[in-house]
Scaffold this motif. Structure first.
Motif, PDB file in Angstrom:
ATOM      1  N   GLU A 192     127.641 102.992  63.516  1.00  0.00           N
ATOM      2  CA  GLU A 192     128.961 102.624  63.009  1.00  0.00           C
ATOM      3  C   GLU A 192     129.019 101.153  62.631  1.00  0.00           C
ATOM      4  N   ALA A 193     128.347 100.285  63.392  1.00  0.00           N
ATOM      5  CA  ALA A 193     128.306  98.854  63.056  1.00  0.00           C
ATOM      6  C   ALA A 193     127.605  98.642  61.720  1.00  0.00           C
ATOM      7  N   LEU A 194     126.495  99.357  61.509  1.00  0.00           N
ATOM      8  CA  LEU A 194     125.773  99.258  60.238  1.00  0.00           C
ATOM      9  C   LEU A 194     126.632  99.783  59.094  1.00  0.00           C
ATOM     10  N   LEU A 195     127.280 100.914  59.309  1.00  0.00           N
ATOM     11  CA  LEU A 195     128.157 101.489  58.292  1.00  0.00           C
ATOM     12  C   LEU A 195     129.309 100.541  57.970  1.00  0.00           C
ATOM     13  N   ASP A 196     129.910  99.941  58.991  1.00  0.00           N
ATOM     14  CA  ASP A 196     131.008  98.994  58.769  1.00  0.00           C
ATOM     15  C   ASP A 196     130.550  97.805  57.933  1.00  0.00           C
ATOM     16  N   ALA A 197     129.340  97.315  58.201  1.00  0.00           N
ATOM     17  CA  ALA A 197     128.807  96.183  57.431  1.00  0.00           C
ATOM     18  C   ALA A 197     128.647  96.569  55.967  1.00  0.00           C
ATOM     19  N   ILE A 198     128.107  97.748  55.729  1.00  0.00           N
ATOM     20  CA  ILE A 198     127.903  98.171  54.336  1.00  0.00           C
ATOM     21  C   ILE A 198     129.237  98.501  53.673  1.00  0.00           C
ATOM     22  N   LEU A 199     130.176  99.054  54.429  1.00  0.00           N
ATOM     23  CA  LEU A 199     131.508  99.307  53.870  1.00  0.00           C
ATOM     24  C   LEU A 199     132.196  98.004  53.472  1.00  0.00           C
ATOM     25  N   SER A 200     131.993  96.960  54.261  1.00  0.00           N
ATOM     26  CA  SER A 200     132.598  95.676  53.905  1.00  0.00           C
ATOM     27  C   SER A 200     132.010  95.157  52.591  1.00  0.00           C
ATOM     28  N   ILE A 201     130.741  95.461  52.340  1.00  0.00           N
ATOM     29  CA  ILE A 201     130.119  95.074  51.067  1.00  0.00           C
ATOM     30  C   ILE A 201     130.743  95.863  49.922  1.00  0.00           C
ATOM     31  N   THR A 202     130.953  97.156  50.131  1.00  0.00           N
ATOM     32  CA  THR A 202     131.552  97.965  49.063  1.00  0.00           C
ATOM     33  C   THR A 202     132.965  97.484  48.765  1.00  0.00           C
ATOM     34  N   ASN A 203     133.684  97.044  49.789  1.00  0.00           N
ATOM     35  CA  ASN A 203     135.029  96.507  49.551  1.00  0.00           C
ATOM     36  C   ASN A 203     134.968  95.197  48.779  1.00  0.00           C
ATOM     37  N   THR A 204     134.047  94.314  49.152  1.00  0.00           N
ATOM     38  CA  THR A 204     133.922  93.021  48.485  1.00  0.00           C
ATOM     39  C   THR A 204     133.419  93.179  47.056  1.00  0.00           C
ATOM     40  N   LEU A 205     132.304  93.881  46.902  1.00  0.00           N
ATOM     41  CA  LEU A 205     131.706  94.022  45.568  1.00  0.00           C
ATOM     42  C   LEU A 205     132.458  95.029  44.710  1.00  0.00           C
ATOM     43  N   GLY A 206     133.168  95.942  45.337  1.00  0.00           N
ATOM     44  CA  GLY A 206     133.946  96.921  44.589  1.00  0.00           C
ATOM     45  C   GLY A 206     135.119  96.290  43.862  1.00  0.00           C
ATOM     46  N   ARG A 207     135.614  95.157  44.381  1.00  0.00           N
ATOM     47  CA  ARG A 207     136.743  94.463  43.763  1.00  0.00           C
ATOM     48  C   ARG A 207     136.299  93.477  42.691  1.00  0.00           C
ATOM     49  N   ALA A 208     135.019  93.161  42.667  1.00  0.00           N
ATOM     50  CA  ALA A 208     134.531  92.171  41.693  1.00  0.00           C
ATOM     51  C   ALA A 208     134.679  92.721  40.281  1.00  0.00           C
ATOM     52  N   GLU A 209     135.204  91.869  39.388  1.00  0.00           N
ATOM     53  CA  GLU A 209     135.414  92.315  38.011  1.00  0.00           C
ATOM     54  C   GLU A 209     134.118  92.412  37.232  1.00  0.00           C
ATOM     55  N   ASN A 210     133.277  91.419  37.365  1.00  0.00           N
ATOM     56  CA  ASN A 210     132.008  91.405  36.640  1.00  0.00           C
ATOM     57  C   ASN A 210     130.873  91.606  37.625  1.00  0.00           C
ATOM     58  N   ALA A 211     130.056  92.594  37.362  1.00  0.00           N
ATOM     59  CA  ALA A 211     128.914  92.863  38.228  1.00  0.00           C
ATOM     60  C   ALA A 211     127.835  91.819  37.965  1.00  0.00           C
ATOM     61  N   THR A 212     127.544  91.019  38.974  1.00  0.00           N
ATOM     62  CA  THR A 212     126.490  90.026  38.830  1.00  0.00           C
ATOM     63  C   THR A 212     125.396  90.215  39.864  1.00  0.00           C
ATOM     64  N   VAL A 213     125.650  91.019  40.875  1.00  0.00           N
ATOM     65  CA  VAL A 213     124.671  91.273  41.916  1.00  0.00           C
ATOM     66  C   VAL A 213     123.705  92.343  41.419  1.00  0.00           C
ATOM     67  N   THR A 214     122.411  92.100  41.641  1.00  0.00           N
ATOM     68  CA  THR A 214     121.421  93.077  41.190  1.00  0.00           C
ATOM     69  C   THR A 214     120.613  93.679  42.331  1.00  0.00           C
ATOM     70  N   ASP A 215     120.668  93.113  43.524  1.00  0.00           N
ATOM     71  CA  ASP A 215     119.936  93.659  44.670  1.00  0.00           C
ATOM     72  C   ASP A 215     120.639  93.262  45.960  1.00  0.00           C
ATOM     73  N   LEU A 216     120.368  94.031  47.022  1.00  0.00           N
ATOM     74  CA  LEU A 216     120.862  93.724  48.355  1.00  0.00           C
ATOM     75  C   LEU A 216     119.662  93.559  49.272  1.00  0.00           C
ATOM     76  N   TYR A 217     119.714  92.558  50.140  1.00  0.00           N
ATOM     77  CA  TYR A 217     118.604  92.251  51.032  1.00  0.00           C
ATOM     78  C   TYR A 217     119.053  92.350  52.479  1.00  0.00           C
ATOM     79  N   PHE A 218     118.275  93.048  53.282  1.00  0.00           N
ATOM     80  CA  PHE A 218     118.551  93.250  54.695  1.00  0.00           C
ATOM     81  C   PHE A 218     117.543  92.428  55.488  1.00  0.00           C
ATOM     82  N   GLN A 219     118.051  91.499  56.295  1.00  0.00           N
ATOM     83  CA  GLN A 219     117.179  90.636  57.095  1.00  0.00           C
ATOM     84  C   GLN A 219     117.517  90.854  58.568  1.00  0.00           C
ATOM     85  N   LEU A 220     116.509  91.189  59.344  1.00  0.00           N
ATOM     86  CA  LEU A 220     116.696  91.486  60.756  1.00  0.00           C
ATOM     87  C   LEU A 220     116.155  90.359  61.618  1.00  0.00           C
ATOM     88  N   ASP A 221     116.985  89.890  62.532  1.00  0.00           N
ATOM     89  CA  ASP A 221     116.534  88.956  63.566  1.00  0.00           C
ATOM     90  C   ASP A 221     116.147  89.833  64.750  1.00  0.00           C
TER      91      ASP A 221
END
Length: 146
Positions: free
Chosen positions: A9-38
């Motif tokens: 659920e924590a992982l899903l919430d993180a990705i959902l927050s991305i969909t909310n942020t990038l879903g509202r963007a008018e112009n698509a400028t992002v071309t990739d997503l990077y996952f970095q694990l500590d």
């Protein structure tokens, strides 16, 4: 290693927050997503291609087992991302296609593409390509014998 319901659920919430942020963007400028694990804290941070932090989640199991093999972590992330793609979560992201979700190391060097999303392209992964070298060698040997 599978992750708990709480970590999922924590992982899903993180990705959902991305969909909310990038879903509202008018112009698509992002071309990739990077996952970095500590691996010492279990915190997974998601960045865009400009190294801007988009979201974070803590996966307790990955912090508790710092010796966890990267292949196991990769498999878990692939499974979760594929499930999210299947339910249409990535369709809500205003992002340029084709794009990929990539696991990166602490220096942001790519380790492996976790998922590749494009409407028209099928990407062959390592499971599909297993044994291809032997089959091609056998085929070539057969052709040269004739």
């Amino acid at each position: 290693m599978s992750i708990s319901k709480q970590s999922r659920e924590a992982l899903l919430d993180a990705i959902l927050s991305i969909t909310n942020t990038l879903g509202r963007a008018e112009n698509a400028t992002v071309t990739d997503l990077y996952f970095q694990l500590d691996r010492t804290t279990g915190v997974i941070t998601i960045f865009d291609d400009d190294d801007s932090e988009l979201a974070q989640a803590t996966i307790a199991e990955w912090a508790e087992s710092a010796q966890e093999q990267p292949a196991s972590i990769e498999k878990t992330l692939r499974t979760e991302l594929a499930q999210m793609q299947k339910v249409g979560l990535f369709d809500k992201i205003n992002i340029l296609k084709p794009y990929s979700c990539t696991l990166v190391d602490e220096n942001k060097e790519a380790i492996v593409d976790l998922i590749y999303i494009d409407d028209d392209t099928l990407v062959l992964d390592s499971e599909l390509l297993q044994g291809l070298d032997e089959e091609m060698n056998d085929f070539l040997k057969h052709l040269l014998e004739e």
